[in-house]
Design an enzyme around this catalytic site. Structure first.
Site, PDB file in Angstrom:
ATOM      1  N   HIS A 109      63.746  32.406   3.854  1.00  0.00           N
ATOM      2  CA  HIS A 109      64.287  33.482   4.695  1.00  0.00           C
ATOM      3  C   HIS A 109      65.686  33.948   4.291  1.00  0.00           C
ATOM      4  O   HIS A 109      66.184  34.945   4.829  1.00  0.00           O
ATOM      5  CB  HIS A 109      64.259  33.041   6.166  1.00  0.00           C
ATOM      6  CG  HIS A 109      63.909  34.139   7.120  1.00  0.00           C
ATOM      7  ND1 HIS A 109      63.550  33.913   8.433  1.00  0.00           N
ATOM      8  CD2 HIS A 109      63.872  35.485   6.963  1.00  0.00           C
ATOM      9  CE1 HIS A 109      63.316  35.077   9.030  1.00  0.00           C
ATOM     10  NE2 HIS A 109      63.505  36.045   8.162  1.00  0.00           N
ATOM     11  N   ASP A 132      61.202  34.166  14.911  1.00  0.00           N
ATOM     12  CA  ASP A 132      61.511  32.921  14.209  1.00  0.00           C
ATOM     13  C   ASP A 132      61.652  31.797  15.226  1.00  0.00           C
ATOM     14  O   ASP A 132      62.023  32.041  16.381  1.00  0.00           O
ATOM     15  CB  ASP A 132      62.864  33.119  13.474  1.00  0.00           C
ATOM     16  CG  ASP A 132      63.071  32.200  12.286  1.00  0.00           C
ATOM     17  OD1 ASP A 132      62.648  31.038  12.353  1.00  0.00           O
ATOM     18  OD2 ASP A 132      63.696  32.638  11.296  1.00  0.00           O
ATOM     19  N   HIS A 134      63.877  29.705  14.499  1.00  0.00           N
ATOM     20  CA  HIS A 134      65.296  29.451  14.227  1.00  0.00           C
ATOM     21  C   HIS A 134      66.092  30.751  14.290  1.00  0.00           C
ATOM     22  O   HIS A 134      65.532  31.829  14.070  1.00  0.00           O
ATOM     23  CB  HIS A 134      65.460  28.860  12.815  1.00  0.00           C
ATOM     24  CG  HIS A 134      64.538  27.708  12.543  1.00  0.00           C
ATOM     25  ND1 HIS A 134      63.312  27.866  11.954  1.00  0.00           N
ATOM     26  CD2 HIS A 134      64.683  26.384  12.804  1.00  0.00           C
ATOM     27  CE1 HIS A 134      62.714  26.680  11.843  1.00  0.00           C
ATOM     28  NE2 HIS A 134      63.514  25.765  12.353  1.00  0.00           N
ATOM     29  N   ASP A 136      68.805  31.334  12.265  1.00  0.00           N
ATOM     30  CA  ASP A 136      69.290  31.628  10.909  1.00  0.00           C
ATOM     31  C   ASP A 136      70.628  32.361  10.934  1.00  0.00           C
ATOM     32  O   ASP A 136      70.884  33.268  10.145  1.00  0.00           O
ATOM     33  CB  ASP A 136      68.234  32.431  10.118  1.00  0.00           C
ATOM     34  CG  ASP A 136      66.952  31.628   9.887  1.00  0.00           C
ATOM     35  OD1 ASP A 136      66.966  30.391  10.109  1.00  0.00           O
ATOM     36  OD2 ASP A 136      65.941  32.233   9.498  1.00  0.00           O
ATOM     37  N   HIS A 149      69.023  29.656   3.802  1.00  0.00           N
ATOM     38  CA  HIS A 149      68.005  30.313   4.644  1.00  0.00           C
ATOM     39  C   HIS A 149      68.318  30.171   6.131  1.00  0.00           C
ATOM     40  O   HIS A 149      67.711  30.871   6.944  1.00  0.00           O
ATOM     41  CB  HIS A 149      66.575  29.832   4.324  1.00  0.00           C
ATOM     42  CG  HIS A 149      66.204  28.491   4.884  1.00  0.00           C
ATOM     43  ND1 HIS A 149      64.894  28.117   5.106  1.00  0.00           N
ATOM     44  CD2 HIS A 149      66.965  27.425   5.239  1.00  0.00           C
ATOM     45  CE1 HIS A 149      64.861  26.881   5.590  1.00  0.00           C
ATOM     46  NE2 HIS A 149      66.086  26.438   5.677  1.00  0.00           N
ATOM     47  N   ASP A 239      59.438  35.238  10.374  1.00  0.00           N
ATOM     48  CA  ASP A 239      59.361  33.901   9.766  1.00  0.00           C
ATOM     49  C   ASP A 239      58.096  33.255  10.325  1.00  0.00           C
ATOM     50  O   ASP A 239      57.941  33.145  11.550  1.00  0.00           O
ATOM     51  CB  ASP A 239      60.613  33.112  10.172  1.00  0.00           C
ATOM     52  CG  ASP A 239      60.685  31.721   9.557  1.00  0.00           C
ATOM     53  OD1 ASP A 239      59.626  31.102   9.314  1.00  0.00           O
ATOM     54  OD2 ASP A 239      61.815  31.231   9.359  1.00  0.00           O
ATOM     55  N   ASP A 241      57.217  30.435  10.697  1.00  0.00           N
ATOM     56  CA  ASP A 241      57.401  29.253  11.550  1.00  0.00           C
ATOM     57  C   ASP A 241      57.658  29.619  13.011  1.00  0.00           C
ATOM     58  O   ASP A 241      57.773  28.735  13.864  1.00  0.00           O
ATOM     59  CB  ASP A 241      58.458  28.284  10.989  1.00  0.00           C
ATOM     60  CG  ASP A 241      59.901  28.768  11.095  1.00  0.00           C
ATOM     61  OD1 ASP A 241      60.225  29.558  11.979  1.00  0.00           O
ATOM     62  OD2 ASP A 241      60.718  28.306  10.257  1.00  0.00           O
ATOM     63  N   GLU A 284      58.611  32.376   4.502  1.00  0.00           N
ATOM     64  CA  GLU A 284      58.500  30.920   4.705  1.00  0.00           C
ATOM     65  C   GLU A 284      57.076  30.368   4.689  1.00  0.00           C
ATOM     66  O   GLU A 284      56.838  29.260   5.176  1.00  0.00           O
ATOM     67  CB  GLU A 284      59.239  30.477   5.981  1.00  0.00           C
ATOM     68  CG  GLU A 284      60.750  30.789   6.000  1.00  0.00           C
ATOM     69  CD  GLU A 284      61.618  29.807   5.193  1.00  0.00           C
ATOM     70  OE1 GLU A 284      61.076  28.794   4.709  1.00  0.00           O
ATOM     71  OE2 GLU A 284      62.829  30.081   5.046  1.00  0.00           O
TER      72      GLU A 284
HETATM   73  N1  LIG Z   1      64.455  30.116   7.754  1.00  0.00           N
HETATM   74  C1  LIG Z   1      64.367  28.905   8.259  1.00  0.00           C
HETATM   75  N2  LIG Z   1      63.214  28.282   8.314  1.00  0.00           N
HETATM   76  N3  LIG Z   1      65.498  28.342   8.676  1.00  0.00           N
HETATM   77  C2  LIG Z   1      65.638  27.010   9.172  1.00  0.00           C
HETATM   78  C3  LIG Z   1      67.079  26.697   9.434  1.00  0.00           C
HETATM   79  C4  LIG Z   1      67.281  25.310   9.946  1.00  0.00           C
HETATM   80  C5  LIG Z   1      68.711  24.955  10.309  1.00  0.00           C
HETATM   81  N4  LIG Z   1      69.170  25.714  11.437  1.00  0.00           N
HETATM   82  C6  LIG Z   1      69.654  25.149   9.127  1.00  0.00           C
HETATM   83  O1  LIG Z   1      70.570  25.930   9.217  1.00  0.00           O
HETATM   84  O2  LIG Z   1      69.500  24.521   8.110  1.00  0.00           O
HETATM   85 MN   LIG Z   2      63.850  31.947   9.389  1.00  0.00          MN
HETATM   86 MN   LIG Z   3      62.368  29.523  10.873  1.00  0.00          MN
END
Ligand SMILES: NC(=[NH2+])NCCC[C@H](N)C(=O)O
Ligand SMILES: [Mn+2]
Ligand SMILES: [Mn+2]
Length: 315
Positions: A109, A132, A134, A136, A149, A239, A241, A284
């Site tokens: 991402h 998402d 998350h 990010d 990411h 994303d 996920d 992802e």
């Molecule tokens: N694009 C994603 N899947 N991001 C996950 C990020 C996980 C965590 N918040 C990090 O900064 O490492």
């Molecule tokens: Mn993401």
């Molecule tokens: Mn994510």
């Protein structure tokens, strides 16, 4: 389905920007995501929906010797990520300026730093819907993992904690405004990110809100926030996920309690229906995580999310 979104130019053309890239996170395999999505037949599926599809092979990235890319501060692979995203920004920007709809297939991402920069070159008043688990939105200061990411949104917003962001990323302009960004599906936010969301008044619909209001109402409220008059171009960054791991298991940072198959597709369908979609990211998908059946399932879901965002209807 002969509808052409308002900001595109006919004959309606989708440009596939396949990005076999994994430098924004540590797990190998996410670079194979776009290859699997295309091999699963995505291009023909979009043609079947009436799109003219441009795809002349996956994006080729400049070879960068990662041995020459030591961390800057906490950030891992900073030069590699930056250069790749810069060239993605250029590709997406060109397609968007041509009136085409860029569909970027990740890859991790961090690529959204490129895609969203590209979109805003053509559509400076666009808004972003970020789907998402998350946020990010870590800055160079708050990131715990150093994985880029987890940071693209903060770079695009030009958040203050990024004064220490490497010069390397100087090309990333703060094109995004906090009130033109909305999240759906969040459920795994770092504590530094929680503070950023709160301090900057960024609107987010976590899984709690999805449960409380239902996905229909959530999408409507999200649009009311970033696009109250329904007249701004929309960039959807999805994303995979965001979906529950039972729906999309093959991804690097799965988090339980996610969107159902239908909730994910509803978001895509509803954004298509606005007629305002100008760019889509599907990120992802990592085909080297999980067994064959799970990989096939995740790739198939990825393809069907893209079809939904590009106008596939149930009836
Ligand atoms: N694009 C994603 N899947 N991001 C996950 C990020 C996980 C965590 N918040 C990090 O900064 O490492
Ligand atoms: Mn993401
Ligand atoms: Mn994510």
């Amino acid at each position: 389905m002969s509808l052409l979104p308002r900001f595109l130019k006919g004959p309606k053309t989708a440009s596939i920007v396949g990005c076999p890239f994994s430098g924004g996170q540590p797990k190998v395999g996410v670079d194979q995501g776009p290859i699997h999505l295309v091999e699963a037949g995505l291009i023909d599926q979009l043609k079947e929906l009436g799109w003219n599809v441009k795809f002349d092979g996956h994006h080729q990235f400049e070879e960068i010797n990662t041995a020459n890319d030591p961390p800057i501060g906490k950030l891992k692979n900073p030069r590699y990520v930056s250069r790749v995203c810069q060239s993605v920004a250029q590709a997406v920007g060109e397609h968007a300026k041509n009136g085409e709809l860029p569909v970027t297939l990740g890859g991790d991402h961090s690529l959204a730093m490129g895609t969203i920069s590209g979109t805003f070159e053509a559509h400076p008043d666009a808004c972003v819907i970020w789907v998402d688990a998350h946020a990010d939105i870590n800055t160079a200061e708050t990131t715990e993992s150093g994985n880029i990411h987890g940071m693209p949104v903060s770079f695009l917003l030009g958040l203050p904690g990024n004064d220490h962001k490497p010069n390397e990323f100087g090309w990333v302009k703060p094109v995004l405004r906090t009130d033109r960004l909305v999240y759906i599906g969040l459920r795994d936010i770092d504590s530094g990110e929680k503070k950023i969301l709160k301090d900057n008044n960024i609107r987010a619909f976590s899984m709690h809100e999805v449960d409380k209001y239902g996905i229909g109402k959530v999408v409507e409220m999200a649009l009311d926030h970033v696009n109250p008059n329904r007249d701004r171009p929309i960039h959807l960054s999805f994303d995979v996920d965001a979906l529950d791991p039972s729906v999309a298991p093959s991804t690097g940072t799965p988090v339980r309690g996610g969107l159902t198959f239908r909730e994910g597709h509803y978001i895509c369908e509803a954004l298509w229906e606005t007629g305002l979609l100008v760019a889509l990211d599907l990120m992802e998908v990592n085909p080297s995580l999980a067994d064959d059946v799970s990989v096939q399932q995740t790739v198939a879901v990825g393809c069907s999310l893209v079809r939904s965002a590009l106008g596939e209807t149930l009836l």
